[in-house]
Write an enzyme that holds these catalytic residues in place. Structure first.
Site, PDB file in Angstrom:
ATOM      1  N   THR A 133       0.812  -1.210   0.000  1.00  0.00           N
ATOM      2  CA  THR A 133       0.000   0.000   0.000  1.00  0.00           C
ATOM      3  C   THR A 133       0.851   1.268   0.000  1.00  0.00           C
ATOM      4  O   THR A 133       2.001   1.256   0.464  1.00  0.00           O
ATOM      5  CB  THR A 133      -0.892  -0.009   1.267  1.00  0.00           C
ATOM      6  OG1 THR A 133      -1.525   1.245   1.402  1.00  0.00           O
ATOM      7  CG2 THR A 133      -0.079  -0.266   2.531  1.00  0.00           C
ATOM      8  N   ASP A 134       0.241   2.361  -0.447  1.00  0.00           N
ATOM      9  CA  ASP A 134       0.934   3.657  -0.374  1.00  0.00           C
ATOM     10  C   ASP A 134       0.997   4.192   1.059  1.00  0.00           C
ATOM     11  O   ASP A 134       1.743   5.129   1.343  1.00  0.00           O
ATOM     12  CB  ASP A 134       0.259   4.691  -1.296  1.00  0.00           C
ATOM     13  CG  ASP A 134      -1.199   4.977  -0.953  1.00  0.00           C
ATOM     14  OD1 ASP A 134      -1.750   4.327  -0.039  1.00  0.00           O
ATOM     15  OD2 ASP A 134      -1.793   5.863  -1.614  1.00  0.00           O
ATOM     16  N   GLU A 135       0.204   3.591   1.972  1.00  0.00           N
ATOM     17  CA  GLU A 135       0.163   4.125   3.341  1.00  0.00           C
ATOM     18  C   GLU A 135       1.491   3.969   4.072  1.00  0.00           C
ATOM     19  O   GLU A 135       1.723   4.607   5.093  1.00  0.00           O
ATOM     20  CB  GLU A 135      -0.962   3.454   4.136  1.00  0.00           C
ATOM     21  CG  GLU A 135      -2.312   3.707   3.507  1.00  0.00           C
ATOM     22  CD  GLU A 135      -3.492   3.475   4.446  1.00  0.00           C
ATOM     23  OE1 GLU A 135      -3.294   3.396   5.667  1.00  0.00           O
ATOM     24  OE2 GLU A 135      -4.616   3.386   3.933  1.00  0.00           O
ATOM     25  N   TYR A 159      -1.858  -0.480  11.084  1.00  0.00           N
ATOM     26  CA  TYR A 159      -1.986  -1.160   9.783  1.00  0.00           C
ATOM     27  C   TYR A 159      -0.795  -0.844   8.882  1.00  0.00           C
ATOM     28  O   TYR A 159      -0.123  -1.745   8.375  1.00  0.00           O
ATOM     29  CB  TYR A 159      -3.291  -0.747   9.075  1.00  0.00           C
ATOM     30  CG  TYR A 159      -3.296  -1.068   7.605  1.00  0.00           C
ATOM     31  CD1 TYR A 159      -3.340  -2.387   7.158  1.00  0.00           C
ATOM     32  CD2 TYR A 159      -3.207  -0.056   6.643  1.00  0.00           C
ATOM     33  CE1 TYR A 159      -3.312  -2.685   5.799  1.00  0.00           C
ATOM     34  CE2 TYR A 159      -3.181  -0.348   5.284  1.00  0.00           C
ATOM     35  CZ  TYR A 159      -3.232  -1.662   4.858  1.00  0.00           C
ATOM     36  OH  TYR A 159      -3.193  -1.954   3.521  1.00  0.00           O
ATOM     37  N   LYS A 163       2.226  -3.235   7.412  1.00  0.00           N
ATOM     38  CA  LYS A 163       2.499  -3.418   5.981  1.00  0.00           C
ATOM     39  C   LYS A 163       3.940  -2.995   5.669  1.00  0.00           C
ATOM     40  O   LYS A 163       4.617  -3.637   4.868  1.00  0.00           O
ATOM     41  CB  LYS A 163       1.511  -2.621   5.131  1.00  0.00           C
ATOM     42  CG  LYS A 163       0.088  -3.148   5.139  1.00  0.00           C
ATOM     43  CD  LYS A 163      -0.077  -4.535   4.532  1.00  0.00           C
ATOM     44  CE  LYS A 163       0.181  -4.579   3.047  1.00  0.00           C
ATOM     45  NZ  LYS A 163      -0.129  -5.932   2.484  1.00  0.00           N
TER      46      LYS A 163
HETATM   47  P1  NAD Z   1      -9.438  -7.543   2.284  1.00  0.00           P
HETATM   48  O1  NAD Z   1      -9.461  -7.271   3.745  1.00  0.00           O
HETATM   49  O2  NAD Z   1     -10.658  -7.291   1.472  1.00  0.00           O
HETATM   50  O3  NAD Z   1      -9.048  -9.071   2.024  1.00  0.00           O
HETATM   51  C1  NAD Z   1      -8.023  -9.702   2.742  1.00  0.00           C
HETATM   52  C2  NAD Z   1      -8.139 -11.209   2.533  1.00  0.00           C
HETATM   53  O4  NAD Z   1      -7.062 -11.835   3.239  1.00  0.00           O
HETATM   54  C3  NAD Z   1      -9.438 -11.808   3.079  1.00  0.00           C
HETATM   55  O5  NAD Z   1      -9.983 -12.710   2.160  1.00  0.00           O
HETATM   56  C4  NAD Z   1      -8.986 -12.528   4.351  1.00  0.00           C
HETATM   57  O6  NAD Z   1      -9.794 -13.661   4.682  1.00  0.00           O
HETATM   58  C5  NAD Z   1      -7.567 -12.925   3.987  1.00  0.00           C
HETATM   59  N1  NAD Z   1      -6.699 -13.130   5.167  1.00  0.00           N
HETATM   60  C6  NAD Z   1      -6.580 -12.309   6.242  1.00  0.00           C
HETATM   61  N2  NAD Z   1      -5.694 -12.832   7.116  1.00  0.00           N
HETATM   62  C7  NAD Z   1      -5.229 -13.985   6.562  1.00  0.00           C
HETATM   63  C8  NAD Z   1      -4.285 -14.960   6.971  1.00  0.00           C
HETATM   64  N3  NAD Z   1      -3.634 -14.858   8.140  1.00  0.00           N
HETATM   65  N4  NAD Z   1      -4.036 -16.012   6.159  1.00  0.00           N
HETATM   66  C9  NAD Z   1      -4.701 -16.143   4.971  1.00  0.00           C
HETATM   67  N5  NAD Z   1      -5.624 -15.258   4.548  1.00  0.00           N
HETATM   68  C10 NAD Z   1      -5.876 -14.187   5.329  1.00  0.00           C
HETATM   69  O7  NAD Z   1      -8.191  -6.730   1.728  1.00  0.00           O
HETATM   70  P2  NAD Z   1      -7.981  -6.037   0.298  1.00  0.00           P
HETATM   71  O8  NAD Z   1      -8.529  -4.669   0.354  1.00  0.00           O
HETATM   72  O9  NAD Z   1      -8.409  -6.975  -0.754  1.00  0.00           O
HETATM   73  O10 NAD Z   1      -6.398  -5.899   0.285  1.00  0.00           O
HETATM   74  C11 NAD Z   1      -5.577  -6.919  -0.306  1.00  0.00           C
HETATM   75  C12 NAD Z   1      -4.129  -6.490  -0.193  1.00  0.00           C
HETATM   76  O11 NAD Z   1      -3.942  -5.262  -0.896  1.00  0.00           O
HETATM   77  C13 NAD Z   1      -3.668  -6.226   1.239  1.00  0.00           C
HETATM   78  O12 NAD Z   1      -2.365  -6.706   1.377  1.00  0.00           O
HETATM   79  C14 NAD Z   1      -3.704  -4.718   1.370  1.00  0.00           C
HETATM   80  O13 NAD Z   1      -2.760  -4.268   2.299  1.00  0.00           O
HETATM   81  C15 NAD Z   1      -3.341  -4.300  -0.036  1.00  0.00           C
HETATM   82  N6  NAD Z   1      -3.865  -2.995  -0.485  1.00  0.00           N
HETATM   83  C16 NAD Z   1      -5.176  -2.679  -0.335  1.00  0.00           C
HETATM   84  C17 NAD Z   1      -5.650  -1.461  -0.834  1.00  0.00           C
HETATM   85  C18 NAD Z   1      -7.100  -1.076  -0.730  1.00  0.00           C
HETATM   86  O14 NAD Z   1      -7.458   0.052  -1.071  1.00  0.00           O
HETATM   87  N7  NAD Z   1      -7.992  -1.963  -0.308  1.00  0.00           N
HETATM   88  C19 NAD Z   1      -4.765  -0.575  -1.454  1.00  0.00           C
HETATM   89  C20 NAD Z   1      -3.424  -0.926  -1.577  1.00  0.00           C
HETATM   90  C21 NAD Z   1      -2.989  -2.146  -1.102  1.00  0.00           C
HETATM   91  O1  TDX Z   2     -16.807   5.920   7.721  1.00  0.00           O
HETATM   92  C1  TDX Z   2     -15.781   6.417   7.227  1.00  0.00           C
HETATM   93  N1  TDX Z   2     -15.690   7.786   7.126  1.00  0.00           N
HETATM   94  C2  TDX Z   2     -14.583   8.423   6.623  1.00  0.00           C
HETATM   95  O2  TDX Z   2     -14.551   9.662   6.566  1.00  0.00           O
HETATM   96  C3  TDX Z   2     -14.670   5.614   6.751  1.00  0.00           C
HETATM   97  C4  TDX Z   2     -14.724   4.127   6.836  1.00  0.00           C
HETATM   98  C5  TDX Z   2     -13.577   6.283   6.239  1.00  0.00           C
HETATM   99  N2  TDX Z   2     -13.518   7.637   6.201  1.00  0.00           N
HETATM  100  C6  TDX Z   2     -12.312   8.289   5.629  1.00  0.00           C
HETATM  101  C7  TDX Z   2     -11.007   7.812   6.196  1.00  0.00           C
HETATM  102  C8  TDX Z   2     -10.065   7.933   5.011  1.00  0.00           C
HETATM  103  O3  TDX Z   2      -9.557   9.260   4.932  1.00  0.00           O
HETATM  104  O4  TDX Z   2     -12.287   7.945   4.249  1.00  0.00           O
HETATM  105  C9  TDX Z   2     -10.951   7.695   3.800  1.00  0.00           C
HETATM  106  C10 TDX Z   2     -10.883   6.282   3.269  1.00  0.00           C
HETATM  107  O5  TDX Z   2     -11.033   5.404   4.368  1.00  0.00           O
HETATM  108  P1  TDX Z   2     -10.933   3.803   4.216  1.00  0.00           P
HETATM  109  O6  TDX Z   2     -11.919   3.375   3.198  1.00  0.00           O
HETATM  110  O7  TDX Z   2     -10.993   3.203   5.579  1.00  0.00           O
HETATM  111  O8  TDX Z   2      -9.496   3.647   3.538  1.00  0.00           O
HETATM  112  P2  TDX Z   2      -8.020   4.070   4.029  1.00  0.00           P
HETATM  113  O9  TDX Z   2      -7.945   4.237   5.484  1.00  0.00           O
HETATM  114  O10 TDX Z   2      -7.590   5.226   3.179  1.00  0.00           O
HETATM  115  O11 TDX Z   2      -7.205   2.727   3.622  1.00  0.00           O
HETATM  116  C11 TDX Z   2      -7.491   2.034   2.384  1.00  0.00           C
HETATM  117  O12 TDX Z   2      -6.577   2.379   1.377  1.00  0.00           O
HETATM  118  C12 TDX Z   2      -5.256   1.911   1.508  1.00  0.00           C
HETATM  119  C13 TDX Z   2      -7.496   0.521   2.604  1.00  0.00           C
HETATM  120  O13 TDX Z   2      -8.412   0.186   3.630  1.00  0.00           O
HETATM  121  C14 TDX Z   2      -6.115   0.013   2.916  1.00  0.00           C
HETATM  122  O14 TDX Z   2      -6.119  -1.408   3.045  1.00  0.00           O
HETATM  123  C15 TDX Z   2      -5.191   0.414   1.794  1.00  0.00           C
HETATM  124  O15 TDX Z   2      -3.875   0.040   2.092  1.00  0.00           O
END
Ligand code: NAD
Ligand code: TDX
Length: 355
Positions: A133-135, A159, A163
């Site tokens: 992630t970019d975080e 988190y 990561k």
């Molecule tokens: P998600 O939470 O939707 O899915 C995570 C999956 O991992 C789930 O299916 C869960 O059951 C599985 N999991 C959790 N713990 C586990 C373990 N110990 N062993 C095996 N499986 C396990 O997450 P996502 O949003 O699909 O993110 C996927 C990846 O991308 C993550 O590594 C996250 O950090 C990264 N990422 C997410 C975003 C975003 O915006 N969602 C952005 C950049 C990077």
């Molecule tokens: O109820 C809400 N109200 C609100 O204002 C929620 C859930 C979020 N927010 C804000 C927080 C953040 O500034 O919205 C923005 C986005 O929030 P999230 O959807 O929780 O995402 P973020 O915290 O930015 O992280 C996501 O992007 C990077 C993913 O969850 C991560 O897994 C990924 O790495």
């Protein structure tokens, strides 16, 4: 050949499996613990078709992973599995350290043992792709330049720290052992199958259910949004063309303030599913207490992946959000299926004030 994909019952991994089978017939073995965020329904069509196998298990179970590698002899392991929700990491960081850091370590150890023992040709072809992630880069001010691959790490939440730790382990396994790794650091994804704890699906579903739309703080925090299929395509291309040991930032140059995101969603819903009383969904917007340590702005500089890999996003935020809102309106069975007891219990404990 076969690839192993961890965490593909989740949002991005699940979309990746759909994306993969639109372009390839190569079988996929999914390893997923099926936590609250993992839903087999997301990839059910591929499980039914027999080209995809789901193994329920923990990436931290080294013996299990070693057994899977020995059985399937994959040419690549793509690592999506993680605890992914920032708010949950604030309430309970332990699971994040366990899965994202310890779990990634155990996975790397199993993969290193498998890769070390491969014959020369499959050994040279093997890849471990780590999805991050970019975080990990921390928070930007409004005037800072976007994150590049050389921006120093400065994670601010449990988190993002977990990561960052996993990214460092992957880097070290390449540097020390020569493991053929690739890392992608992507900005905020949105699209189908997104678990309804995250901003965009939460706002769509709360709006439709007549609930408050909880905007944290002043709503001026900025995220850089990328349609999930564009991320999946970036991962596919980095797997094919990435240079070993390198990291690639992935983002679509779509910086938007949270309040604007919510207003766009409300306007789409006003057009597609007008409220009976004629008011806008925007009247449900409610400002709530800020997230502790809330990062102000994320922004990705994608120059490297564009120049080196040739990747470009296909969707603008306008087209992507259209597809996403429509998908949530049309896929109520999936939404019901992810609203498990575990999810409800956590939400009622932590979000009772906002529901
Ligand atoms: P998600 O939470 O939707 O899915 C995570 C999956 O991992 C789930 O299916 C869960 O059951 C599985 N999991 C959790 N713990 C586990 C373990 N110990 N062993 C095996 N499986 C396990 O997450 P996502 O949003 O699909 O993110 C996927 C990846 O991308 C993550 O590594 C996250 O950090 C990264 N990422 C997410 C975003 C975003 O915006 N969602 C952005 C950049 C990077
Ligand atoms: O109820 C809400 N109200 C609100 O204002 C929620 C859930 C979020 N927010 C804000 C927080 C953040 O500034 O919205 C923005 C986005 O929030 P999230 O959807 O929780 O995402 P973020 O915290 O930015 O992280 C996501 O992007 C990077 C993913 O969850 C991560 O897994 C990924 O790495």
């Amino acid at each position: 050949m076969t690839i192993i994909v961890t965490g593909a019952a989740g949002f991005i991994g699940g979309n990746f499996v759909h994306h993969w089978f639109e372009r390839s017939e190569e079988p996929v073995v999914v390893l997923d613990k099926l936590t609250y965020a993992g839903n087999p329904a997301t990839i059910q069509s591929h499980l039914d078709a027999g080209r995809c196998t789901l193994v329920q298990g923990d990436i931290g179970d080294r013996a299990l992973v070693a057994g899977l590698l020995a059985e399937h002899r994959p040419r690549a392991v793509l690592h999506f599995a993680a605890e992914s929700h920032v708010d949950r990491s604030i309430h309970g960081p332990g699971e994040f350290i366990q899965t994202n850091m310890v779990g990634t370590f155990e996975l790397l150890e199993a993969v290193r043992a498998y890769w070390s023992a491969l014959e020369a040709e499959p050994k040279a072809a093997f890849r471990f792709l780590h999805v991050s992630t970019d975080e990990v880069y921390g928070s930007l001010s409004e005037t800072d330049p976007a994150f590049s691959e050389t921006t120093p790490y400065a994670p601010n939440s449990p988190y993002s720290a977990s990561k960052a730790g996993s990214d460092h382990l992957v880097r070290a396994y390449h540097h020390t052992y020569g493991l053929p790794t690739l890392t992608t650091n992507c900005s905020n994804n949105y699209g189908p199958y997104h678990f309804p704890e995250k901003l965009i699906p939460l706002m769509i579903l709360n709006a439709l259910e007549g609930k408050p739309l909880p905007v944290y703080g002043d709503g001026q925090n900025i995220r850089d949004w990328l349609y999930v299929r564009d991320h999946c395509e970036a991962i596919r291309q980095v797997l094919a063309k990435g240079r070993l040991g390198e990291t690639y930032n992935v983002g679509g140059k779509n910086e938007i303030r949270n309040l604007d995101v919510v207003q766009v969603i409300c306007a789409k819903l006003d057009a597609l599913r007008p409220k009976a009383d004629g008011t806008s969904y925007a009247s449900q917007i409610t400002f709530v207490a800020d997230r502790p340590g809330h990062d102000r702005r994320y922004a990705i500089d994608p120059t490297k992946i564009e120049a080196e890999i040739g990747w470009q996003p296909a969707e603008s935020f306008e087209t992507g959000i259209d597809k996403t809102v429509t998908w949530y309106l049309e896929n109520t069975a999936w939404i019901d299926s992810v609203r498990t007891g575990a999810y409800r219990e956590w939400v009622s404990k932590n979000y009772s004030a906002r529901d």
